[in-house]
Enzyme design. Structure first.
Site, PDB file in Angstrom:
ATOM      1  N   GLU A 186       1.963   6.347  -1.108  1.00  0.00           N
ATOM      2  CA  GLU A 186       3.116   7.080  -0.560  1.00  0.00           C
ATOM      3  C   GLU A 186       2.706   8.483  -0.118  1.00  0.00           C
ATOM      4  O   GLU A 186       3.222   9.492  -0.593  1.00  0.00           O
ATOM      5  CB  GLU A 186       4.263   7.119  -1.568  1.00  0.00           C
ATOM      6  CG  GLU A 186       4.863   5.747  -1.802  1.00  0.00           C
ATOM      7  CD  GLU A 186       6.104   5.758  -2.664  1.00  0.00           C
ATOM      8  OE1 GLU A 186       6.932   4.858  -2.489  1.00  0.00           O
ATOM      9  OE2 GLU A 186       6.235   6.653  -3.522  1.00  0.00           O
ATOM     10  N   GLU A 288       6.026  -2.030  -1.708  1.00  0.00           N
ATOM     11  CA  GLU A 288       6.848  -1.897  -2.910  1.00  0.00           C
ATOM     12  C   GLU A 288       8.300  -2.219  -2.560  1.00  0.00           C
ATOM     13  O   GLU A 288       8.834  -1.684  -1.585  1.00  0.00           O
ATOM     14  CB  GLU A 288       6.800  -0.481  -3.484  1.00  0.00           C
ATOM     15  CG  GLU A 288       5.452  -0.020  -3.978  1.00  0.00           C
ATOM     16  CD  GLU A 288       5.495   1.398  -4.534  1.00  0.00           C
ATOM     17  OE1 GLU A 288       6.613   1.897  -4.801  1.00  0.00           O
ATOM     18  OE2 GLU A 288       4.428   2.019  -4.685  1.00  0.00           O
TER      19      GLU A 288
END
Length: 784
Positions: A186, A288
């Site tokens: 991320e 995710e």
């Protein structure tokens, strides 16, 4: 007589237990789900899971079972259900100097090798998720490993290359079938402590070079993925693609996080992934995702998704809703076309290590084995987040196993996206109506409500609202009320939760309209119109828009509004703010100016979607004739970022003392719970509340809804209670439960429903005993 008494007694026991038997494990069979198969599903679709916390959970005593109730490795269980890829996060050194783990699975290289070997033994390929950090890396923090923190950029490049190469080499030597490597986690705002795109791109390329080299040497294909989040932001992924292209970054796959309760609609996800694949000629995937199947809380830490919080829940919180949510993500990736690779479910086995009433014992396990999202030992490395919100799992209610370790029916989704599962069509929920009005405004409830079915369809149905509930609403006082309604043609009830807020004297306090009533000023250079503040879709606390701030230069700006014609009285200014102000002397101030008098308070920002709600009280007397000016002032170094939203000025019933110049910010603490506000982490990642990254943590929101009764209304609450929004959990974390017995594996449901079951069982038991005693007594008299 004795034989008859025995059968009567047996009958009484059966009657007594009848209410309990068959009620606990409702909806736990695979044929209870309605899942439409995905047409022309690609044969090599990645059906992955991230089970990085598993080893620490097992050390903490968590047990897992298969569908038959027999103890079994959950990796094997999910492999049998169609999972073909395991994602494993990797931290450089998640320990302090004396070897105490930071938690979150203590995911060092040795742990990655163990999990990778188990995955390979079950026919799975492995994705290694390098965070290039000693603990959680996510949009709110990208801290370099302790050993690299004094390094120059060139030294980091060399260290990152060597670490990547050597780690993959050791994994391959241990027999792990590595098929993909993720260079960073991320990485919206940085990588290994670097925040400029130029520096980040150089680090990306060094990681990619290491993968390419080891891949060629071992004659094995290992793909390179880059991972980002916030697909809901307009043009965000397009801007990332442009930066990567401009800096000639070498990668194969663009990976996105997607949590439905944070990241917008599934249609938008499909759109941005398709656009990216087409524009930049890259493969795409979801690295995710997850969704809740219950509002129950497993370990006393609190969860990212909680009942009555402000998360956007596009699907029912149920096993069916969870399965449907995952199916829709797979469908979105499939619709991208040949460049849509697949989906990874995040932490499907992060269960409680003990029950909520075992918090002390749970905490000991979290600290000893690293099975919570963070331990207090992580505070030395991440004082602002883990150092405050350490604890258990904020996502135990998003697992694909129940709290006792048995797979849910939704764990079959990896098979059902191909085969389908056609249960009988039935109602799964009725969408709640949640109107919010100001004091004195007219209340209008809709004439229809949305009824939702297990096949992911819905329809509008007429509703008649309860007149007594409506009569009990006092529209002249702030408060929350529950109104029940009868739905035409359905046995289910409708619910409307009506919130009445005190009048807000701020115009456009939610920034839903253009900023005409707000004045933005650059205090560093009054002649410069660049304030670093702008109206944006980025992370609103409520609604769709907010006032976002970010600057690549130092920021010192103020947003202000003049308010006139206020009556005499006591007032309270309240705001919501989240983010990070960098530098040694950051400042976030909420201020009121009344003539020469100043009332103000500050807020300490500590991460993504960790909302702070500072408030200031002041009094207007009969002698006050000046206008009131409200201000939000921000000061920080380059790279400061965050969001301001929901600015409210209300008249308060609480008097202000003459010496009072402000009040401390209302501290939102994670009542030891999750996520995430989980994680700020999508890790969580999330939410941090106890983890503030969409990668892993969360905090428990303060509950603000009154106890609901079918025929009553909730008691009126003060505006302070009304405005204490629960912390946004942006992380992922973990929880676990005591070891269950193989012969007794009850499905976890809500605590309220279990209480009703137990109460009903008790009453039936008493009735059964009375019946038995009465019959025996009568028979005794007859025989006598």
């Amino acid at each position: 007589m004795k034989k008859r008494s025995f059968f009567v007694l047996l009958f009484g026991i059966v009657v007594a237990l009848g209410g309990h038997m068959g009620m606990v494990r409702a909806d736990d069979t695979s044929d209870s789900l309605y899942i439409k198969p995905i047409d022309s599903l690609r044969a090599d679709m990645i059906k992955g899971v991230d089970m990085s916390s598993l080893v620490s959970l097992e050390k903490s005593g968590v047990k897992f079972y298969n569908d038959e109730g027999l103890a079994q490795d959950p990796i094997q269980t999910l492999a049998e259900k169609g999972v073909n890829y395991l994602r494993i996060r990797l931290w450089n050194n998640p320990y302090n100097q004396i070897g105490q783990g930071y938690g979150g699975g203590n995911n060092d290289l040795a742990t990655a090798i163990e999990l990778g070997q188990r995955a390979t033994a079950n026919g799975m390929k492995v994705l290694i998720d390098f965070h290039y950090s000693d603990f959680w890396a996510d949009p709110a923090k990208q801290q370099a490993p302790k050993a690299w923190q004094s390094f120059s950029l060139n030294q980091k490049k060399e260290a990152l290359y060597n670490y990547t190469y050597e780690s993959i080499q050791r994994l391959l030597s241990a027999g792990v079938d590595v098929g993909m490597v993720q260079i960073g986690n991320e990485t919206n705002n940085g990588l290994a402590g670097e925040t400029s795109w130029e520096a980040m791109s150089q680090l990306f390329n060094k990681g990619s070079q290491a993968v390419r080299k080891i891949s060629a040497e071992q004659n094995t294909l290992i793909k390179v993925a880059l991972h980002f989040t916030n697909p809901e932001k307009v043009d965000w992924y397009h801007s990332i693609g442009q930066k990567l292209k401009e800096n000639n970054v070498d990668y194969d796959i663009f990976a996105s996080s997607y949590y439905p309760y944070w990241h917008g609609t599934i249609e938008n996800l499909q759109s941005v992934l398709t656009d990216y694949a087409t524009t930049y000629d890259k493969e795409v995937m979801v690295a995710e995702t997850s969704y809740a199947y219950t509002f129950a809380e497993g370990d006393g830490h609190g969860n990212t998704i909680q009942e009555n919080d402000d998360s956007t829940l596009y699907y029912p919180v149920s096993i069916q809703g969870q399965a449907t949510a995952v199916r829709e993500v797979f469908q979105a990736v499939q619709n991208v076309g040949t460049k849509g690779l697949g989906v990874f479910y995040w932490e499907p086995a992060w269960l409680p290590v003990g029950t909520p009433n075992q918090k002390t014992e749970n905490q000991e396990k979290w600290e000893t084995y690293g099975s919570g999202w963070a331990s207090p030992f992580a505070g030395e490395y991440d004082s602002a987040d883990a150092g405050k919100w350490y604890g258990g799992s904020a996502i135990d209610n998003q697992a694909l196993f129940d709290f006792a370790g048995k797979p849910l029916a939704s764990a079959n989704i990896f098979q059902y996206i191909k085969t389908g599962s056609m249960a009988e069509r039935k109602v799964v929920s009725v969408s709640e109506v949640k109107p919010t009005i100001e004091v004195g405004s007219a209340l209008s409830l809709p004439e229809t409500v949305q009824v939702n079915f297990n096949d992911n369809s819905s329809q509008e149905a007429s509703v008649v609202w309860n007149k007594d509930d409506l009569t009990n609403i006092n529209a002249n006082e702030p408060g929350t009320y529950v109104v029940k309604g009868a739905i035409q043609g359905y046995e289910q009830q409708a619910t409307a939760t009506v919130t009445i807020l005190a009048k807000n004297y701020v115009t456009n306090g939610g920034f839903e309209q253009e900023l005409a009533t707000w004045q933005l000023k650059n205090l560093l250079d009054p002649n410069d119109t660049a304030t670093g503040m702008s109206r944006s879709w980025d992370d609103p606390a409520e609604g769709t828009w907010s006032l976002h701030f970010y600057s690549e230069q130092a920021i010192h700006s103020v947003a202000s509004q003049v308010i006139s014609n206020l009556a005499v009285g006591t007032y309270q200014l309240i705001g919501s703010i989240q983010g990070e102000l960098k530098g040694n002397e950051p400042k976030a101030m909420l201020r009121v100016r009344v003539g020469d008098d100043i009332y103000e308070t500050g807020a300490t920002l500590d991460g993504w979607r960790n909302w702070q709600t500072p408030s200031v009280r002041f009094e207007l007397t009969g002698d006050t004739t000046e206008n009131v000016t409200i201000e939000i002032e921000l000061q920080g170094d380059a790279g400061s970022w965050g969001t301001i939203d929901d600015i409210r000025l209300i008249q308060s019933a609480v008097p202000t003392t003459p010496s009072e110049e402000g009040t401390e910010p209302e501290e939102k603490t994670p009542s030891e719970e999750g996520t995430e506000p989980e994680e700020t982490t999508p890790s969580e990642e999330g939410t941090e509340p106890e983890e503030t990254t969409p990668s892993e943590e969360g905090t428990e929101p303060e509950e603000t809804t009154p106890s609901e009764e079918d025929t009553g209304t909730e008691s009126t609450k003060s505006i302070e209670d009304e405005k204490q929004d629960s912390e946004k959990v942006v992380e992922r974390t973990s929880n676990q439960k005591n070891e269950p017995k193989a012969e007794s594996l009850p499905k976890t449901g809500s605590r309220e429903s279990m209480k009703l079951v137990l109460l009903g069982s008790l009453l039936l038991s008493i009735c059964g005993i009375i019946v038995v005693k009465t019959i025996i007594a009568r028979k005794s008299r007859v025989d006598g």
